[in-house]
Design a protein around this motif. Structure first.
Motif, PDB file in Angstrom:
ATOM      1  N   ARG A 117      48.870  48.976  59.223  1.00 16.59           N
ATOM      2  CA  ARG A 117      48.084  49.849  60.110  1.00 16.59           C
ATOM      3  C   ARG A 117      47.802  51.196  59.452  1.00 16.59           C
ATOM      4  O   ARG A 117      46.723  51.758  59.611  1.00 16.59           O
ATOM      5  CB  ARG A 117      48.807  50.045  61.447  1.00 16.59           C
ATOM      6  N   ARG A 118      48.754  51.711  58.706  1.00 16.70           N
ATOM      7  CA  ARG A 118      48.565  52.993  58.020  1.00 16.70           C
ATOM      8  C   ARG A 118      47.469  52.902  56.954  1.00 16.70           C
ATOM      9  O   ARG A 118      46.735  53.861  56.715  1.00 16.70           O
ATOM     10  CB  ARG A 118      49.883  53.413  57.357  1.00 16.70           C
ATOM     11  N   ASN A 119      47.354  51.736  56.315  1.00 15.47           N
ATOM     12  CA  ASN A 119      46.429  51.582  55.186  1.00 15.47           C
ATOM     13  C   ASN A 119      45.101  50.937  55.549  1.00 15.47           C
ATOM     14  O   ASN A 119      44.243  50.797  54.679  1.00 15.47           O
ATOM     15  CB  ASN A 119      47.106  50.798  54.067  1.00 15.47           C
ATOM     16  N   ALA A 120      44.910  50.545  56.777  1.00 11.04           N
ATOM     17  CA  ALA A 120      43.642  49.948  57.216  1.00 11.04           C
ATOM     18  C   ALA A 120      42.991  50.890  58.217  1.00 11.04           C
ATOM     19  O   ALA A 120      42.940  50.619  59.413  1.00 11.04           O
ATOM     20  CB  ALA A 120      43.883  48.570  57.820  1.00 11.04           C
ATOM     21  N   VAL A 121      42.515  52.005  57.704  1.00 12.53           N
ATOM     22  CA  VAL A 121      41.936  53.060  58.547  1.00 12.53           C
ATOM     23  C   VAL A 121      40.610  53.515  57.944  1.00 12.53           C
ATOM     24  O   VAL A 121      40.333  53.251  56.763  1.00 12.53           O
ATOM     25  CB  VAL A 121      42.910  54.266  58.665  1.00 12.53           C
ATOM     26  N   PRO A 122      39.776  54.187  58.726  1.00 12.46           N
ATOM     27  CA  PRO A 122      38.536  54.712  58.167  1.00 12.46           C
ATOM     28  C   PRO A 122      38.824  55.574  56.934  1.00 12.46           C
ATOM     29  O   PRO A 122      39.800  56.330  56.898  1.00 12.46           O
ATOM     30  CB  PRO A 122      37.965  55.563  59.318  1.00 12.46           C
ATOM     31  N   GLY A 123      37.991  55.417  55.929  1.00 10.55           N
ATOM     32  CA  GLY A 123      38.174  56.137  54.671  1.00 10.55           C
ATOM     33  C   GLY A 123      38.889  55.321  53.615  1.00 10.55           C
ATOM     34  O   GLY A 123      38.978  55.734  52.461  1.00 10.55           O
ATOM     35  N   GLU A 124      39.413  54.151  54.010  1.00 11.29           N
ATOM     36  CA  GLU A 124      40.050  53.253  53.051  1.00 11.29           C
ATOM     37  C   GLU A 124      39.074  52.165  52.649  1.00 11.29           C
ATOM     38  O   GLU A 124      38.162  51.808  53.415  1.00 11.29           O
ATOM     39  CB  GLU A 124      41.303  52.604  53.647  1.00 11.29           C
ATOM     40  N   LEU A 125      39.260  51.637  51.461  1.00  9.75           N
ATOM     41  CA  LEU A 125      38.443  50.547  50.945  1.00  9.75           C
ATOM     42  C   LEU A 125      39.301  49.306  50.753  1.00  9.75           C
ATOM     43  O   LEU A 125      40.450  49.407  50.314  1.00  9.75           O
ATOM     44  CB  LEU A 125      37.829  50.924  49.590  1.00  9.75           C
ATOM     45  N   LEU A 126      38.746  48.157  51.067  1.00 12.33           N
ATOM     46  CA  LEU A 126      39.353  46.876  50.731  1.00 12.33           C
ATOM     47  C   LEU A 126      38.655  46.407  49.461  1.00 12.33           C
ATOM     48  O   LEU A 126      37.431  46.251  49.446  1.00 12.33           O
ATOM     49  CB  LEU A 126      39.157  45.863  51.859  1.00 12.33           C
ATOM     50  N   VAL A 127      39.425  46.205  48.409  1.00 12.07           N
ATOM     51  CA  VAL A 127      38.858  45.858  47.109  1.00 12.07           C
ATOM     52  C   VAL A 127      39.320  44.473  46.716  1.00 12.07           C
ATOM     53  O   VAL A 127      40.524  44.187  46.686  1.00 12.07           O
ATOM     54  CB  VAL A 127      39.270  46.884  46.029  1.00 12.07           C
ATOM     55  N   ARG A 128      38.356  43.615  46.423  1.00 16.14           N
ATOM     56  CA  ARG A 128      38.628  42.249  45.963  1.00 16.14           C
ATOM     57  C   ARG A 128      37.978  42.106  44.593  1.00 16.14           C
ATOM     58  O   ARG A 128      36.768  42.304  44.455  1.00 16.14           O
ATOM     59  CB  ARG A 128      38.046  41.245  46.950  1.00 16.14           C
ATOM     60  N   VAL A 129      38.803  41.777  43.597  1.00 17.87           N
ATOM     61  CA  VAL A 129      38.300  41.654  42.225  1.00 17.87           C
ATOM     62  C   VAL A 129      38.340  40.193  41.802  1.00 17.87           C
ATOM     63  O   VAL A 129      39.419  39.578  41.759  1.00 17.87           O
ATOM     64  CB  VAL A 129      39.129  42.511  41.245  1.00 17.87           C
ATOM     65  N   THR A 130      37.186  39.647  41.490  1.00 19.49           N
ATOM     66  CA  THR A 130      37.113  38.302  40.938  1.00 19.49           C
ATOM     67  C   THR A 130      37.551  38.368  39.487  1.00 19.49           C
ATOM     68  O   THR A 130      37.016  39.159  38.698  1.00 19.49           O
ATOM     69  CB  THR A 130      35.683  37.745  41.037  1.00 19.49           C
ATOM     70  N   ILE A 131      38.537  37.554  39.131  1.00 22.81           N
ATOM     71  CA  ILE A 131      39.117  37.580  37.789  1.00 22.81           C
ATOM     72  C   ILE A 131      38.208  36.807  36.837  1.00 22.81           C
ATOM     73  O   ILE A 131      37.997  35.604  36.996  1.00 22.81           O
ATOM     74  CB  ILE A 131      40.534  36.979  37.798  1.00 22.81           C
ATOM     75  N   ASP A 132      37.671  37.526  35.848  1.00 24.87           N
ATOM     76  CA  ASP A 132      36.791  36.925  34.843  1.00 24.87           C
ATOM     77  C   ASP A 132      37.513  36.606  33.543  1.00 24.87           C
ATOM     78  O   ASP A 132      37.116  35.706  32.816  1.00 24.87           O
ATOM     79  CB  ASP A 132      35.630  37.872  34.516  1.00 24.87           C
ATOM     80  N   LYS A 133      38.562  37.375  33.238  1.00 22.20           N
ATOM     81  CA  LYS A 133      39.267  37.204  31.965  1.00 22.20           C
ATOM     82  C   LYS A 133      40.741  37.523  32.175  1.00 22.20           C
ATOM     83  O   LYS A 133      41.086  38.470  32.870  1.00 22.20           O
ATOM     84  CB  LYS A 133      38.680  38.134  30.904  1.00 22.20           C
ATOM     85  N   VAL A 134      41.596  36.718  31.544  1.00 25.56           N
ATOM     86  CA  VAL A 134      43.041  36.921  31.614  1.00 25.56           C
ATOM     87  C   VAL A 134      43.587  36.982  30.195  1.00 25.56           C
ATOM     88  O   VAL A 134      43.297  36.117  29.378  1.00 25.56           O
ATOM     89  CB  VAL A 134      43.746  35.761  32.367  1.00 25.56           C
ATOM     90  N   THR A 135      44.368  38.019  29.912  1.00 24.68           N
ATOM     91  CA  THR A 135      45.118  38.109  28.678  1.00 24.68           C
ATOM     92  C   THR A 135      46.587  38.133  29.082  1.00 24.68           C
ATOM     93  O   THR A 135      46.984  38.978  29.887  1.00 24.68           O
ATOM     94  CB  THR A 135      44.781  39.391  27.903  1.00 24.68           C
ATOM     95  N   SER A 136      47.380  37.210  28.541  1.00 23.32           N
ATOM     96  CA  SER A 136      48.786  37.147  28.949  1.00 23.32           C
ATOM     97  C   SER A 136      49.661  36.887  27.735  1.00 23.32           C
ATOM     98  O   SER A 136      49.349  36.025  26.907  1.00 23.32           O
ATOM     99  CB  SER A 136      48.989  36.034  29.977  1.00 23.32           C
ATOM    100  N   VAL A 137      50.730  37.646  27.628  1.00 26.05           N
ATOM    101  CA  VAL A 137      51.671  37.476  26.516  1.00 26.05           C
ATOM    102  C   VAL A 137      53.079  37.501  27.075  1.00 26.05           C
ATOM    103  O   VAL A 137      53.479  38.453  27.744  1.00 26.05           O
ATOM    104  CB  VAL A 137      51.499  38.570  25.449  1.00 26.05           C
ATOM    105  N   ASP A 138      53.827  36.447  26.790  1.00 24.38           N
ATOM    106  CA  ASP A 138      55.208  36.341  27.222  1.00 24.38           C
ATOM    107  C   ASP A 138      56.121  36.525  26.010  1.00 24.38           C
ATOM    108  O   ASP A 138      55.886  35.933  24.950  1.00 24.38           O
ATOM    109  CB  ASP A 138      55.450  34.957  27.841  1.00 24.38           C
ATOM    110  N   GLY A 139      57.108  37.381  26.146  1.00 19.41           N
ATOM    111  CA  GLY A 139      58.076  37.568  25.066  1.00 19.41           C
ATOM    112  C   GLY A 139      57.496  38.263  23.852  1.00 19.41           C
ATOM    113  O   GLY A 139      57.563  37.736  22.747  1.00 19.41           O
ATOM    114  N   VAL A 140      56.962  39.440  24.040  1.00 24.90           N
ATOM    115  CA  VAL A 140      56.319  40.187  22.951  1.00 24.90           C
ATOM    116  C   VAL A 140      57.243  40.354  21.759  1.00 24.90           C
ATOM    117  O   VAL A 140      56.813  40.241  20.605  1.00 24.90           O
ATOM    118  CB  VAL A 140      55.830  41.570  23.456  1.00 24.90           C
ATOM    119  N   THR A 141      58.531  40.599  22.005  1.00 28.09           N
ATOM    120  CA  THR A 141      59.458  40.869  20.899  1.00 28.09           C
ATOM    121  C   THR A 141      60.250  39.654  20.435  1.00 28.09           C
ATOM    122  O   THR A 141      61.186  39.793  19.649  1.00 28.09           O
ATOM    123  CB  THR A 141      60.444  41.995  21.282  1.00 28.09           C
ATOM    124  N   HIS A 142      59.911  38.492  20.908  1.00 23.88           N
ATOM    125  CA  HIS A 142      60.611  37.279  20.414  1.00 23.88           C
ATOM    126  C   HIS A 142      60.147  36.931  19.041  1.00 23.88           C
ATOM    127  O   HIS A 142      59.072  37.104  18.616  1.00 23.88           O
ATOM    128  CB  HIS A 142      60.357  36.090  21.335  1.00 23.88           C
TER     129      HIS A 142
END
Length: 142
Positions: A117-142
């Motif tokens: 309720r606190r965050n769904a008030v006039p002056g707030e935006l609901l933002v939905r981002v369609t994911i076009d690209k994903v970069t993912s790295v697991d264990g950078v220091t392995h």
């Protein structure tokens, strides 16, 4: 050795616990602006709220290109960067369930309704981002 995450792995990684995202937006002069955000995944999108008058809100209204970085700052270090284009809404009836769902992730179910309720008030935006690209790295220091 570092490795690329599968779709299932990166989705679980970014949704784990209360990891925040670091959202990069484009300023009017073309330079980046970065700010932390609470968010949730929804199929092939990520969803968050922000104030219309904030730097990121103004940037998003002008230029919807974004990148969201979610990382684990403990060894062996891992990260995911999601890139896409934002769609913005201001409908409070649509915003409330999302704001509540996001609040549940970060504040717990017992406080979700109040934060929603606190965050769904006039002056707030609901933002939905369609994911076009994903970069993912697991264990950078392995």
């Amino acid at each position: 050795m570092a490795k690329k995450m599968t779709q299932e792995e990166w989705r679980a990684f970014v949704s784990y616990g209360t990891r925040t995202g670091k959202l990069s937006t484009v300023r009017e002069d073309g330079s980046p602006h970065i700010a932390p955000v609470w968010f949730v995944l929804d199929d092939d999108t990520f969803v968050f709220n922000t104030g219309k008058g904030t730097v990121k809100g103004r940037n998003l209204l002008r230029d919807g290109r974004v990148a969201l970085c979610v990382d684990d700052d403990r060894p062996p270090y891992s990260y995911v960067v999601l890139q896409g284009r934002a769609e913005i809404g201001e409908d409070l009836e649509e915003m409330l369930p999302w704001a509540t769902r996001i609040a549940a992730r970060y504040m717990g179910e017992e406080r979700a309704a109040a934060f929603g309720r606190r965050n769904a008030v006039p002056g707030e935006l609901l933002v939905r981002v369609t994911i076009d690209k994903v970069t993912s790295v697991d264990g950078v220091t392995h």
